[in-house]
Design a protein around this motif. Structure first.
Motif, PDB file in Angstrom:
ATOM      1  N   GLN A 186      57.779  40.832  40.754  1.00 37.74           N
ATOM      2  CA  GLN A 186      56.357  40.837  40.436  1.00 37.74           C
ATOM      3  C   GLN A 186      56.106  41.379  39.034  1.00 37.74           C
ATOM      4  N   LYS A 187      56.921  42.322  38.596  1.00 35.23           N
ATOM      5  CA  LYS A 187      56.769  42.897  37.263  1.00 35.23           C
ATOM      6  C   LYS A 187      56.774  41.802  36.205  1.00 35.23           C
TER       7      LYS A 187
ATOM      8  N   MET B 117      48.245  45.189  37.027  1.00 37.13           N
ATOM      9  CA  MET B 117      47.983  44.165  36.022  1.00 37.13           C
ATOM     10  C   MET B 117      46.722  44.493  35.204  1.00 37.13           C
ATOM     11  N   VAL B 118      45.592  44.687  35.878  1.00 33.21           N
ATOM     12  CA  VAL B 118      44.366  45.123  35.214  1.00 33.21           C
ATOM     13  C   VAL B 118      43.485  45.773  36.268  1.00 33.21           C
ATOM     14  N   ARG B 119      42.477  46.477  35.830  1.00 34.05           N
ATOM     15  CA  ARG B 119      41.444  46.943  36.761  1.00 34.05           C
ATOM     16  C   ARG B 119      40.561  45.751  37.107  1.00 34.05           C
ATOM     17  N   SER B 120      40.238  45.610  38.370  1.00 35.10           N
ATOM     18  CA  SER B 120      39.412  44.467  38.792  1.00 35.10           C
ATOM     19  C   SER B 120      38.001  44.555  38.239  1.00 35.10           C
ATOM     20  N   ASP B 121      37.561  45.740  37.812  1.00 32.85           N
ATOM     21  CA  ASP B 121      36.202  45.908  37.272  1.00 32.85           C
ATOM     22  C   ASP B 121      36.201  46.013  35.753  1.00 32.85           C
ATOM     23  N   ASP B 122      37.217  45.467  35.122  1.00 33.03           N
ATOM     24  CA  ASP B 122      37.297  45.547  33.660  1.00 33.03           C
ATOM     25  C   ASP B 122      36.290  44.573  33.043  1.00 33.03           C
TER      26      ASP B 122
ATOM     27  N   ALA C  51      48.851  38.368  30.924  1.00 31.50           N
ATOM     28  CA  ALA C  51      49.881  37.370  30.635  1.00 31.50           C
ATOM     29  C   ALA C  51      50.226  37.338  29.147  1.00 31.50           C
ATOM     30  N   SER C  52      51.507  37.279  28.852  1.00 29.90           N
ATOM     31  CA  SER C  52      51.956  37.070  27.476  1.00 29.90           C
ATOM     32  C   SER C  52      52.617  35.709  27.315  1.00 29.90           C
TER      33      SER C  52
END
Length: 244
Positions: free
Chosen positions: A76-77, A118-123, A165-166
């Protein structure tokens, strides 16, 4: 830098080889167009490179780290660093473009996104910044089901970026779009490479691959027959991959 050695992908109980001994290397800032006749393995290659398919054989190295060794699936990383952009991006049609960017792809909950880091869902601000950057600020609160095909593709790109994503693998991202919308999508993808050093690999019609990409891969029956940089394909090249 990503390096793939001897990728083999089979289906139907390993009876049918879809990808045959693919060995490639690619890195930050590259926009690569994948061309080939229907059934040549383009979609499967993109899904394998974006770690969305299990490999039957082969090695995958990311900046020297072993992601896949001898076949199997990436962790997953590393999957979180890749985005697979479908022809018709999967979205929640009754949710706004902004919420689709924040929540992520259908089937992946905000909680899962948080747990995987991955990110905060409230970003909210990060998502709005991306939507503005790619000309979608006025669509932020429009339901995804009411967006055009080109707008949905650009929302999918924003979603991939917000979620870390990169490397973006885009599967026929301009199919069904009018020329102006197709150009807008491809210009967006190209800017990711030139301005943010992202990696983009896209299955494209040859004319778009030659116009927008820095490198072209040609597939024939699951084999990588061409890998050319900085030029258009010759008539001989096109015959080699059955595009003449």
């Amino acid at each position: 830098m990503i390096r793939v050695n001897h990728l083999l992908k089979s289906v139907d109980g390993n009876k049918k080889k879809v990808l045959r001994d693919i060995t490639v290397q690619f890195g930050a800032g590259e926009m690569i167009g994948v061309v080939g006749a229907s059934g040549s393995g383009k979609s499967t290659l993109l899904r394998c490179l974006a770690l969305r398919e299990r490999w039957n054989r082969g090695d995958y190295m990311w900046n020297g780290d072993k992601v896949i060794e001898g076949g199997g699936s990436g962790s997953q990383k590393y999957r979180s660093r890749c985005a697979y952009l479908e022809q018709n991006p999967s979205m929640y049609p009754e949710k706004t473009a902004l919420k689709n960017v924040l929540i992520g792809q259908a089937g992946q909950t905000p909680l899962l996104r948080r747990l995987t880091g991955m990110v905060r869902s409230d970003d909210y601000m990060g998502a709005m910044d991306e939507l503005e950057k790619y000309g979608l600020l006025d669509k932020a609160h429009v339901k995804a089901g009411k967006l055009s095909g080109g707008e949905r593709q650009r929302v999918a790109i924003c979603r991939a970026l917000v979620h870390g994503a990169s490397f973006l693998a885009a599967d026929e991202p301009v199919i069904g779009l009018d020329p102006k919308s197709a150009e807008r999508v491809l210009e967006t993808l190209k800017e990711l490479c030139t301005q943010q050093d992202k990696i983009v690999i896209a299955a494209l019609p040859l004319e778009y691959a030659e116009r927008y990409c820095t490198r072209i891969w040609g597939l024939l029956e699951g084999e990588l027959k061409l890998d050319v940089s900085g030029r258009r394909l010759t008539p001989e090249d096109k015959r080699l991959i059955d595009l003449a």
